[in-house]
Scaffold this motif. Structure first.
Motif, PDB file in Angstrom:
ATOM      1  N   ALA A 147      41.224  35.263  48.959  1.00  0.00           N
ATOM      2  CA  ALA A 147      39.765  35.129  48.890  1.00  0.00           C
ATOM      3  C   ALA A 147      39.340  33.770  49.436  1.00  0.00           C
ATOM      4  O   ALA A 147      40.114  32.824  49.446  1.00  0.00           O
ATOM      5  CB  ALA A 147      39.298  35.287  47.443  1.00  0.00           C
ATOM      6  N   ALA A 148      38.090  33.696  49.896  1.00  0.00           N
ATOM      7  CA  ALA A 148      37.596  32.477  50.533  1.00  0.00           C
ATOM      8  C   ALA A 148      37.560  31.335  49.544  1.00  0.00           C
ATOM      9  O   ALA A 148      37.154  31.500  48.396  1.00  0.00           O
ATOM     10  CB  ALA A 148      36.210  32.718  51.101  1.00  0.00           C
ATOM     11  N   LYS A 149      38.004  30.171  49.994  1.00  0.00           N
ATOM     12  CA  LYS A 149      37.965  29.006  49.136  1.00  0.00           C
ATOM     13  C   LYS A 149      36.669  28.238  49.352  1.00  0.00           C
ATOM     14  O   LYS A 149      36.103  27.690  48.432  1.00  0.00           O
ATOM     15  CB  LYS A 149      39.165  28.102  49.381  1.00  0.00           C
ATOM     16  N   GLU A 150      36.209  28.203  50.579  1.00  0.00           N
ATOM     17  CA  GLU A 150      34.973  27.481  50.825  1.00  0.00           C
ATOM     18  C   GLU A 150      33.782  28.331  50.377  1.00  0.00           C
ATOM     19  O   GLU A 150      33.883  29.537  50.261  1.00  0.00           O
ATOM     20  CB  GLU A 150      34.834  27.069  52.296  1.00  0.00           C
ATOM     21  N   LYS A 151      32.688  27.668  50.136  1.00  0.00           N
ATOM     22  CA  LYS A 151      31.536  28.359  49.564  1.00  0.00           C
ATOM     23  C   LYS A 151      30.630  28.960  50.629  1.00  0.00           C
ATOM     24  O   LYS A 151      29.495  29.310  50.367  1.00  0.00           O
ATOM     25  CB  LYS A 151      30.709  27.359  48.728  1.00  0.00           C
ATOM     26  N   MET A 152      31.144  29.069  51.860  1.00  0.00           N
ATOM     27  CA  MET A 152      30.257  29.424  52.950  1.00  0.00           C
ATOM     28  C   MET A 152      29.814  30.880  52.920  1.00  0.00           C
ATOM     29  O   MET A 152      28.680  31.194  53.170  1.00  0.00           O
ATOM     30  CB  MET A 152      30.941  29.128  54.270  1.00  0.00           C
ATOM     31  N   ARG A 153      30.764  31.756  52.670  1.00  0.00           N
ATOM     32  CA  ARG A 153      30.397  33.167  52.720  1.00  0.00           C
ATOM     33  C   ARG A 153      30.480  33.690  51.307  1.00  0.00           C
ATOM     34  O   ARG A 153      31.543  33.928  50.777  1.00  0.00           O
ATOM     35  CB  ARG A 153      31.352  33.884  53.662  1.00  0.00           C
ATOM     36  N   TYR A 154      29.320  33.868  50.725  1.00  0.00           N
ATOM     37  CA  TYR A 154      29.247  34.017  49.289  1.00  0.00           C
ATOM     38  C   TYR A 154      30.057  35.182  48.756  1.00  0.00           C
ATOM     39  O   TYR A 154      30.874  35.013  47.852  1.00  0.00           O
ATOM     40  CB  TYR A 154      27.791  34.107  48.866  1.00  0.00           C
ATOM     41  N   ALA A 155      29.866  36.379  49.322  1.00  0.00           N
ATOM     42  CA  ALA A 155      30.538  37.549  48.763  1.00  0.00           C
ATOM     43  C   ALA A 155      32.051  37.443  48.907  1.00  0.00           C
ATOM     44  O   ALA A 155      32.801  38.063  48.171  1.00  0.00           O
ATOM     45  CB  ALA A 155      30.035  38.806  49.443  1.00  0.00           C
ATOM     46  N   LEU A 156      32.509  36.646  49.879  1.00  0.00           N
ATOM     47  CA  LEU A 156      33.952  36.532  50.098  1.00  0.00           C
ATOM     48  C   LEU A 156      34.584  35.536  49.130  1.00  0.00           C
ATOM     49  O   LEU A 156      35.790  35.371  49.107  1.00  0.00           O
ATOM     50  CB  LEU A 156      34.246  36.099  51.529  1.00  0.00           C
ATOM     51  N   ASN A 157      33.735  34.902  48.330  1.00  0.00           N
ATOM     52  CA  ASN A 157      34.243  33.952  47.358  1.00  0.00           C
ATOM     53  C   ASN A 157      34.827  34.617  46.138  1.00  0.00           C
ATOM     54  O   ASN A 157      35.227  33.957  45.197  1.00  0.00           O
ATOM     55  CB  ASN A 157      33.116  33.018  46.925  1.00  0.00           C
ATOM     56  N   GLY A 158      34.826  35.925  46.134  1.00  0.00           N
ATOM     57  CA  GLY A 158      35.355  36.644  44.996  1.00  0.00           C
ATOM     58  C   GLY A 158      36.313  37.727  45.430  1.00  0.00           C
ATOM     59  O   GLY A 158      36.600  37.896  46.611  1.00  0.00           O
ATOM     60  N   VAL A 159      36.819  38.434  44.447  1.00  0.00           N
ATOM     61  CA  VAL A 159      37.780  39.506  44.711  1.00  0.00           C
ATOM     62  C   VAL A 159      37.088  40.831  44.414  1.00  0.00           C
ATOM     63  O   VAL A 159      36.457  40.996  43.371  1.00  0.00           O
ATOM     64  CB  VAL A 159      39.016  39.339  43.797  1.00  0.00           C
ATOM     65  N   LEU A 160      37.164  41.747  45.355  1.00  0.00           N
ATOM     66  CA  LEU A 160      36.565  43.058  45.129  1.00  0.00           C
ATOM     67  C   LEU A 160      37.426  43.822  44.132  1.00  0.00           C
ATOM     68  O   LEU A 160      38.643  43.893  44.254  1.00  0.00           O
ATOM     69  CB  LEU A 160      36.483  43.852  46.429  1.00  0.00           C
ATOM     70  N   PHE A 161      36.739  44.383  43.170  1.00  0.00           N
ATOM     71  CA  PHE A 161      37.397  45.075  42.092  1.00  0.00           C
ATOM     72  C   PHE A 161      36.884  46.498  42.138  1.00  0.00           C
ATOM     73  O   PHE A 161      35.719  46.738  41.910  1.00  0.00           O
ATOM     74  CB  PHE A 161      36.911  44.389  40.802  1.00  0.00           C
ATOM     75  N   SER A 162      37.735  47.436  42.496  1.00  0.00           N
ATOM     76  CA  SER A 162      37.212  48.775  42.684  1.00  0.00           C
ATOM     77  C   SER A 162      38.066  49.805  41.965  1.00  0.00           C
ATOM     78  O   SER A 162      39.278  49.883  42.156  1.00  0.00           O
ATOM     79  CB  SER A 162      37.141  49.061  44.194  1.00  0.00           C
ATOM     80  N   LEU A 163      37.417  50.576  41.121  1.00  0.00           N
ATOM     81  CA  LEU A 163      38.113  51.654  40.407  1.00  0.00           C
ATOM     82  C   LEU A 163      37.423  52.957  40.739  1.00  0.00           C
ATOM     83  O   LEU A 163      36.216  53.118  40.544  1.00  0.00           O
ATOM     84  CB  LEU A 163      38.046  51.409  38.893  1.00  0.00           C
ATOM     85  N   GLU A 164      38.215  53.880  41.301  1.00  0.00           N
ATOM     86  CA  GLU A 164      37.670  55.198  41.614  1.00  0.00           C
ATOM     87  C   GLU A 164      38.734  56.206  41.246  1.00  0.00           C
ATOM     88  O   GLU A 164      39.831  56.177  41.802  1.00  0.00           O
ATOM     89  CB  GLU A 164      37.406  55.305  43.114  1.00  0.00           C
TER      90      GLU A 164
END
Lengths: 366, 421
Positions: A147-164
């Motif tokens: 995941a992105a360490k810099e704060k530039m691309r906001y949504a990439l600053n986290g981990v997508l968590f997907s349950l289907e």
């Protein structure tokens, strides 16, 4: 509030909660721990307003003489408990001051009114799933690092968590590489989660559940929550749209290779020795049966390393940041890894046998 | 402050310029091209213009700026090449490193030229012309470039002298003879006089630097602004105290303009913001550079100035860029955050800094397609403007300026003529 408890247990609890509590909070109360007595147990609470934790202390030596709650600086209390060597310590909370009474030493720690402590949500009861803690820990270890360490691309600053259905996927990407980890879980209620959790929060969850056997997971009201036998960790979610990651994972490429994982790691590490900050690039030259790595940096020198492998496709040169390649390889499992790509300018994919996919974008060859 | 009467130390400045730079780079890479006409800018069939040509090609009229197809018609047997900025940058650094053997005061002003202050080196290495001769020999032998050099008591004179030293010569203007040397030359030879200033001066029938030097300072200041007027006044007299500051290449590229009258029309301001980015980014592309940092500044009609921190903002970009279409989103956000008062604006400016060599970069998973579209669009626009002038295409938010600002072949005519490139 008045109680006595095991020094070691309380210190352990403070250390767990302390990993969440901010060290530079906007207010001192955010650097503090809330301790309350509940059902004959002590509960510790801490938060940095992004991640929050409730931790129930299991302690046979606990005696609560007077129920209540108190708030003191977490780091200071932990430091005191580290210095003293009593097994059991008496605590008294009066007029916003915590007295810590040990053999030969007495401390009065200034605290804060418990009413000012932020409220920490409880674990939601609906749409939860249960999974082995080890599975969750492994998913996090194989996704959050990308995941992105810099704060530039906001949504990439986290981990997508997907349950289907029964597929639980965690995806981390900083736009240059992408790590996708998947596990099959039991989901009898048909719970569905699609959220971006902050990297810090998800790493903390993984750390706190260490040693537990099963955990419950749930998402509600813009929060992701994990529950173990002793703790509840709640993380605020990142707002934003996660990029359509499926679209950048290449499938059925014309160029395919199979490596011995350890050999590849060793070769990339060698080639990386002759790169520098300005040119973090290693050229991978694929030919039948052979991979040559070449690194060259101005005023540093150059490295040429080759290993054997199996390769299908036209001879091709493609450059990657060796750090990205190594990070992906290090969380892979098994003796061999497969690698495929379409062209020196399109994403390349590493896969292992453990339901893990790692995509790296190349560097333009100069 | 600068004053004509107070120049005490006689400085020795050398201006070094690599001849036919990009074309020479190709000859150094491939010595079989030596003595042959080499044209850098693109393959024979490509659209675009000649960026650089060797003197063998120039003899047949193939000068930089010519359309490639025209060059191919004039000189079909020439070698047409795309050129390589990476290699060019490396070789140019090697040449300038040779200059650094003779003085630490080397200021690199572009890929192919630099200034040396050898005032303090003359005891060690002899007079400036001897230093120049040694540099000439060493650059030729060790790198393979032919350089032209101008020597003078300041940067302006040295730079103008270089023009007369080309190709491959050295021209020295003796101390005290600067004004005399400059006087008969056309004003456009004077560093700082661009097309716009030249045109303005021609309107007053000022054609030579000597004529310019006879205009009172106050009149120049009224016509061109205080700073620009002062520069013209002194430089035309052969006086220039600007020091040689060691450094490599431009550190930033900025463009700004004032609104007269002040405006609060959001469309116009945004249009101008885009246009300024277009100009600044084009300058970067021409040098083969990308910027890591973008700055925006404004000045309200009632002050305080644009140097006030509240009126200025900088941001590091996620990825270096030299394309206005990639920069504009960030620039607009920064501008919106800056422009908070309900007061009209007097000035807006942009700056691109944190410059680095373009290309060789890490590709991106999600934005690559968009980037390559933007790259193609930008290259297409550059190509058309290269052939038919800036005015040939007005695109993006700049269209807001149509009808509001006069246009000539170089673009919109702004209120603040800039003396610096």
């Amino acid at each position: 509030m008045k109680f006595k408890c095991s020094r070691e247990r309380l210190l352990g609890g403070l250390q767990t909660v302390g990993s969440v509590v901010s060290t530079r909070g906007m207010k001192p109360v955010y650097e503090s721990v809330l301790i309350l007595s509940r059902d004959g147990q002590l509960q510790l609470q801490g938060t940095d307003l992004e991640v929050a934790i409730r931790f129930n202390l299991e302690d046979e030596q606990l005696v609560v003489e007077e129920h209540g709650s108190l708030v003191v600086p977490a780091a200071r209390l932990a430091a005191i408990l580290k210095e003293v060597d009593d097994d059991v310590i008496d605590f008294t909370w009066e007029e916003q001051t915590l007295s810590v009474d040990c053999r030969g030493s007495h401390f009065k720690v200034n605290g804060y009114p418990p009413e000012e402590f932020p409220e920490i949500p409880d674990f939601p009861t609906e749409s939860t799933i249960q999974l082995p803690a080890e599975v969750f820990r492994r998913l996090v270890a194989r996704s959050a690092f990308a995941a992105a360490k810099e704060k530039m691309r906001y949504a990439l600053n986290g981990v997508l968590f997907s349950l289907e259905g029964d597929r639980l996927q965690l995806v981390g990407t900083d736009g240059r590489r992408l790590a996708h980890a998947m596990a099959l879980v039991e989901n009898p209620d048909g719970a569905s989660i699609n959220a971006i959790a902050p990297t810090k929060g998800i790493n903390q969850m993984a750390r706190i559940i260490e040693g537990d056997e099963v955990i419950d997971l749930s998402m509600k009201d813009n929060q992701l929550a994990a529950r173990t036998g002793t703790a509840v960790v709640v993380s605020r979610l990142v707002e934003g749209t996660f990029p359509k990651f499926e679209e950048v994972i290449p499938e059925n490429c014309e160029r395919k290779a199979i490596f011995n994982r350890e050999e590849l790691i060793s070769a990339v590490r060698k080639a990386r020795l002759l790169t520098n900050k300005e040119s973090q690039s290693v050229r991978f030259v694929f030919e039948e049966g052979r991979l040559s790595l070449n690194a060259r940096a101005a005023e540093v020198g150059e490295a040429n390393v080759s290993i054997s492998m199996s390769y299908e496709g036209e001879p091709t040169a493609v450059a990657f940041n060796p750090g990205y390649v190594l990070e992906g390889l290090s969380v892979m499992e098994g003796e061999t890894v497969s690698f495929e790509f379409r062209s020196p300018t399109s994403p390349a994919k590493f896969t292992d046998k453990g339901e893990f996919t790692y995509v790296v974008m190349p560097i333009d060859i100069q | 402050m600068l004053d004509v009467g107070e120049v005490t130390v006689n400085r020795n400045i050398i201006h070094v310029d690599i001849d036919a730079f990009l074309a020479s780079v190709e000859q150094v890479r491939d010595p079989s091209l030596l003595g042959r006409p080499v044209i850098v800018g693109g393959e024979k069939g490509d659209r675009g213009i000649v960026l650089s040509s060797t003197y063998e090609a120039r003899r047949h009229g193939v000068m930089p700026g010519l359309i490639l197809s025209e060059a191919a018609r004039l000189l079909p047997e020439a070698v047409f090449l795309k050129g390589d900025y990476q290699v060019a940058h490396r070789l140019s650094e090697r040449a300038f490193d040779i200059c650094r053997r003779y003085t630490p005061l080397v200021q690199v002003t572009s890929l192919d030229d630099c200034y040396l202050d050898v005032t303090g080196s003359t005891r060690l290495f002899g007079p400036a012309r001897k230093v120049a001769a040694r540099i000439w020999r060493e650059v030729s032998r060790e790198v393979g470039f032919r350089v032209s050099m101008g020597i003078g008591e300041n940067r302006t004179v040295a730079r103008v002298a270089t023009v007369f030293a080309k190709p491959g010569g050295v021209m020295e203007i003796l101390p005290g003879r600067a004004a005399e040397f400059l006087a008969p030359l056309p004003i456009r030879r004077l560093p700082g006089v661009g097309r716009r200033t030249e045109k303005a001066l021609h309107r007053y029938n000022v054609k030579t630097i000597g004529e310019l030097s006879r205009i009172p300072r106050a009149l120049l200041a009224r016509t061109f602004g205080l700073a620009a007027g002062r520069l013209l006044f002194y430089r035309s007299r052969g006086v220039d105290e600007e020091p040689v500051v060691p450094g490599r290449g431009p550190r930033s590229v900025s463009r700004e303009t004032s609104f007269d009258p002040a405006t609060a029309d959001y469309d116009v301001i945004e249009g101008m913001l885009f246009y300024l980015l277009e100009r600044a980014a084009a300058a970067l592309r021409a040098e083969g550079l990308s910027a890591r940092t973008l700055s925006v500044k404004i000045r309200y009609a009632d002050g305080p100035g644009d140097d006030h921190p509240r009126n200025r903002r900088s941001r590091t970009l996620p990825r270096p860029s030299a394309r206005e279409r990639e920069l504009f989103g960030t620039a607009r956000k920064m501008f919106t955050a800056l422009f908070t008062r309900r007061v009209r604006l007097k000035l807006i400016g942009v700056a691109l800094s944190g410059l680095e060599r373009e290309g060789g970069g890490q590709r991106d998973l999600f934005t690559e397609e968009e980037r390559s579209r933007t790259a193609k669009l930008t290259a297409g626009i550059d190509d058309i403007r290269g052939r038919f002038g800036f005015k040939a295409i007005t695109a993006g938010h700049s269209i807001e300026l149509l009808g509001r600002y006069e246009q000539n072949e170089h673009g919109f005519v702004l209120k603040t003529p800039s003396l610096t490139r």
